[in-house]
Structure formats: structure tokens, C-alpha cells
Design a protein around this motif. Sequence first.
Motif, PDB file in Angstrom:
ATOM      1  N   CYS A   1       2.991  -0.666  -7.471  1.00 30.70           N
ATOM      2  CA  CYS A   1       2.765  -0.143  -6.603  1.00 30.70           C
ATOM      3  C   CYS A   1       2.837   1.796  -5.783  1.00 30.70           C
ATOM      4  O   CYS A   1       2.931   1.984  -4.820  1.00 30.70           O
ATOM      5  CB  CYS A   1       2.585  -1.304  -5.474  1.00 30.70           C
ATOM      6  SG  CYS A   1       1.391  -2.371  -5.756  1.00 30.70           S
ATOM      7  N   ASP A   2       4.674   2.287  -6.613  1.00 35.01           N
ATOM      8  CA  ASP A   2       5.322   2.591  -5.970  1.00 35.01           C
ATOM      9  C   ASP A   2       3.772   4.395  -6.028  1.00 35.01           C
ATOM     10  O   ASP A   2       4.299   4.700  -7.310  1.00 35.01           O
ATOM     11  CB  ASP A   2       6.701   2.986  -6.970  1.00 35.01           C
ATOM     12  CG  ASP A   2       7.298   3.852  -6.347  1.00 35.01           C
ATOM     13  OD1 ASP A   2       7.036   4.749  -5.590  1.00 35.01           O
ATOM     14  OD2 ASP A   2       8.510   3.607  -6.349  1.00 35.01           O
TER      15      ASP A   2
ATOM     16  N   GLY B   1      14.920   4.804  -1.953  1.00 35.91           N
ATOM     17  CA  GLY B   1      14.276   6.739  -1.441  1.00 35.91           C
ATOM     18  C   GLY B   1      13.469   6.776  -0.619  1.00 35.91           C
ATOM     19  O   GLY B   1      12.828   5.464  -0.025  1.00 35.91           O
ATOM     20  N   ASP B   2      12.761   7.975  -0.814  1.00 37.79           N
ATOM     21  CA  ASP B   2      10.928   8.430  -0.211  1.00 37.79           C
ATOM     22  C   ASP B   2      10.946   9.370  -0.851  1.00 37.79           C
ATOM     23  O   ASP B   2      10.667   9.321  -2.578  1.00 37.79           O
ATOM     24  CB  ASP B   2      12.136   9.159   1.424  1.00 37.79           C
ATOM     25  CG  ASP B   2      13.093  10.083   0.962  1.00 37.79           C
ATOM     26  OD1 ASP B   2      12.425  11.025  -0.108  1.00 37.79           O
ATOM     27  OD2 ASP B   2      13.723  10.426   1.575  1.00 37.79           O
TER      28      ASP B   2
ATOM     29  N   THR C   1       0.598  -1.443   0.202  1.00 37.85           N
ATOM     30  CA  THR C   1       0.237   0.100   0.206  1.00 37.85           C
ATOM     31  C   THR C   1       0.968   1.477  -0.068  1.00 37.85           C
ATOM     32  O   THR C   1       2.732   1.134   0.388  1.00 37.85           O
ATOM     33  CB  THR C   1      -0.803  -0.274   0.939  1.00 37.85           C
ATOM     34  OG1 THR C   1       0.221   0.277   2.132  1.00 37.85           O
ATOM     35  CG2 THR C   1      -1.420  -1.653   1.495  1.00 37.85           C
ATOM     36  N   SER C   2       1.159   2.286  -0.214  1.00 36.75           N
ATOM     37  CA  SER C   2       0.444   3.344  -0.103  1.00 36.75           C
ATOM     38  C   SER C   2       1.430   3.889   0.945  1.00 36.75           C
ATOM     39  O   SER C   2       2.537   4.588   1.213  1.00 36.75           O
ATOM     40  CB  SER C   2      -0.018   4.573  -0.487  1.00 36.75           C
ATOM     41  OG  SER C   2      -0.614   4.730   0.355  1.00 36.75           O
ATOM     42  N   GLU C   3       1.093   2.863   2.224  1.00 41.78           N
ATOM     43  CA  GLU C   3       1.042   3.934   3.935  1.00 41.78           C
ATOM     44  C   GLU C   3       2.304   2.521   3.852  1.00 41.78           C
ATOM     45  O   GLU C   3       3.569   3.236   4.459  1.00 41.78           O
ATOM     46  CB  GLU C   3      -0.201   3.270   4.737  1.00 41.78           C
ATOM     47  CG  GLU C   3      -0.955   4.517   4.604  1.00 41.78           C
ATOM     48  CD  GLU C   3      -1.878   4.021   3.932  1.00 41.78           C
ATOM     49  OE1 GLU C   3      -1.529   3.210   2.734  1.00 41.78           O
ATOM     50  OE2 GLU C   3      -2.173   5.348   3.273  1.00 41.78           O
TER      51      GLU C   3
ATOM     52  N   LEU D   1       8.134  -1.603   3.935  1.00 41.27           N
ATOM     53  CA  LEU D   1       7.635  -2.825   3.267  1.00 41.27           C
ATOM     54  C   LEU D   1       8.838  -3.535   2.414  1.00 41.27           C
ATOM     55  O   LEU D   1       9.619  -4.659   2.791  1.00 41.27           O
ATOM     56  CB  LEU D   1       7.002  -3.460   2.801  1.00 41.27           C
ATOM     57  CG  LEU D   1       6.497  -4.859   2.456  1.00 41.27           C
ATOM     58  CD1 LEU D   1       6.585  -6.037   3.617  1.00 41.27           C
ATOM     59  CD2 LEU D   1       4.869  -4.823   1.259  1.00 41.27           C
ATOM     60  N   LEU D   2       9.085  -2.653   1.835  1.00 38.46           N
ATOM     61  CA  LEU D   2      10.537  -2.642   0.927  1.00 38.46           C
ATOM     62  C   LEU D   2      11.636  -2.451   0.643  1.00 38.46           C
ATOM     63  O   LEU D   2      12.556  -2.945   0.066  1.00 38.46           O
ATOM     64  CB  LEU D   2       9.728  -1.938  -1.270  1.00 38.46           C
ATOM     65  CG  LEU D   2       8.165  -2.876  -1.281  1.00 38.46           C
ATOM     66  CD1 LEU D   2       7.742  -2.205  -2.729  1.00 38.46           C
ATOM     67  CD2 LEU D   2       8.224  -4.265  -1.765  1.00 38.46           C
ATOM     68  N   ARG D   3      11.684  -1.317   0.869  1.00 39.83           N
ATOM     69  CA  ARG D   3      12.935  -1.086   1.672  1.00 39.83           C
ATOM     70  C   ARG D   3      13.940  -1.965   2.033  1.00 39.83           C
ATOM     71  O   ARG D   3      15.396  -2.485   1.157  1.00 39.83           O
ATOM     72  CB  ARG D   3      12.940   0.263   2.503  1.00 39.83           C
ATOM     73  CG  ARG D   3      14.566   0.614   2.741  1.00 39.83           C
ATOM     74  CD  ARG D   3      14.776   1.968   3.493  1.00 39.83           C
ATOM     75  NE  ARG D   3      14.796   3.130   2.579  1.00 39.83           N
ATOM     76  CZ  ARG D   3      13.353   3.616   2.420  1.00 39.83           C
ATOM     77  NH1 ARG D   3      12.945   3.153   3.060  1.00 39.83           N
ATOM     78  NH2 ARG D   3      12.888   4.921   2.035  1.00 39.83           N
TER      79      ARG D   3
END
Length: 319
Positions: free
Chosen positions: A266-267, A192-193, A164-166, A171-173
Motif C-alpha cells: 500500500c506504500d 520516512g515520508d 490508504t494513501s491518505e 497509521l503505520l508510523r
Amino acid sequence: PLFRSVEMEIEFLASEFVWRSVEAVGKRYELYRRGEWSLGIENERSDGKGTAEVASDDESDGEDFKSGQNLSLDPAEWKTQDHYAVLGLEKLRYKATEDDIKRAYKQLALKHHPDKKKQDDSEDAYFQCVKRAYDVLSDSARRRAYNSIDPDFDESVPTPDEITSENFFSLLRPIFESNARWSKKRSVPGLGDWESNFDCVNDFYSFWYDFQSWREFSYMDEEDLENAGNREERRWIEKQNKAARQLRKKAEVGRIRTLVDAAYGCDPRVKKFREEERERKLAQKKMKEEVAKAAAEEKIRKQREAEEERSEERFSRNA
């Protein structure tokens, strides 16, 4: 110095001194290194009384180096064992240095080596597993092959429904950071962020869509070349192993691609960039339409002015 017990004389010979570097080992040293034991012999008790306690390695039943042993290991299954866990290096794993590996092995050898003391069959079998683990991890080529299939590595990939965007970055980093260890290139761009610009995000996905992994899966070869009886059998084994490695390599490429596709789809930044691009194109289209409309109106105005001038000229001639 030379000590002569019979004559009770001490003869000092300066030439006998030889400086050598000695590596500290032993259970007490490992406890001291981890801050769990003091090298001082005076241990102050809570009641104010001091006690001098100096125990040997054989007299202590303390934990082995990083508590990595399991006496139920089967030497016949040494290839499937977790070599880092066997040596007590399950926390360091591929980050363990050569000194860490040597120190861990020496610590276990002090307690479990067959020549150290009388052992039962289970402990002797365990030391065989320890020796196998050390043989693999102390050899750079064999260790690299083993690291390639690290059993502790999490190869799972989250599905788009789980992202999710939240939780996108949290989760992915760590997933991308853990998979970055397989990159042939040392410089791996980070996720990144929210504040990352288009170029940073584009560089990140360009890198991962063209990801080059050094994993080669030779450690998982089912056929051992040492078992080959002749040249033809050796070639057959090499062919079988090569085919199996290619299948695993293909699966690894697919796994990474699935991860990158899920992240890209999903980014939230990609969605933001797409929306900005859509708005930019709409603005350009609107601007072009306005320019075209203005040009058309200007053309009509000029035509009208020209028509009016011709009308005035005809009126002047008739007058």
C-alpha cells in the motif's frame, strides 16, 4: 553529636559524623516530585491566611504512587497480572528505570507491608502481588522475559483495506515505531515520508523483511522447571517449553511479515517508484526503437547512395 538526656549535656564529637547518601521516599515526596505538593509548610490560602500543614504518610489517604493498585488481585494469579500496573508504572512500562521501580515499590511497601499496620486479607494479598511484581521487574533477566510478552503491547496489524494513501504514514508510523522495540539491532530505519528517495525506502523494507526480533516468550512457559521431580521430567518440561516458544516465535515472524507486506503493498512511494520505473523502461524501449529505426534508415540511405554511384559509373562507361 551525642545527646545525653540524663545529664542534659551535649558533647560534640566530630568523629561521629558519617556522610551517607539517602534516597527520599514517602507519599509527600512523591507528590512533591510530581509537582502536586510543595515542601514549604506555609500554604497561602485564598483569604490571605496562612496555615501550617505537615501530615505524615499514615495520616493521609492520598493516592498511591501513580495510582496503580488494585486490592482485588489474586496472588495465585500473579503471573498473569500486569506487573507495571501493580507498581503504578503503567505509563512508563519498559522505559522505567531501576530507580523508578525501586521508588514505586518502596512507596507501596510503606502503606501495604504487613508489618506496617494491621491489614485485612485483601490488602495482605495485594502486597504479595506487589512483591511478586517487584521480584520480576527488579531482576534484569526476568524483566526482559516479561517485557517480551508485555500485555500492554498492541500486536494488531492493519489490513490492506484499512490503509490508504491518505492515512499511510499516520497509521503505520506509530505501529513500526512500537514494533522497533523488539529489534536486535539498535539502529532501526524510520518509515520516512513522501519526500524519501528510493534508497531510503528500499533500506526500510530490506530491514523489516529481514527483521530479527529478540522476543523469546519464556515468560509464557506453561510448565515450571521447579516442579520437575527428576532429570527425565525436567527434560520433558524443557522440551515442551521449547516447542511452545518456537510456535510463538513462528507466529511473531508471521505477524511482522504480514505487517511489512501490507505496508509495502500500500506504500504510495513504492507505487510512484514503480510508475517511474515503468516510464523509464518505456522511454528506454522507445529510444532503442528510434535508434534502430534511424540505423535502418541510414543503412537504406547508404544502400541507395551506393546504387546511385554504381549506376553513374555504368552510365559513364557506356558513354
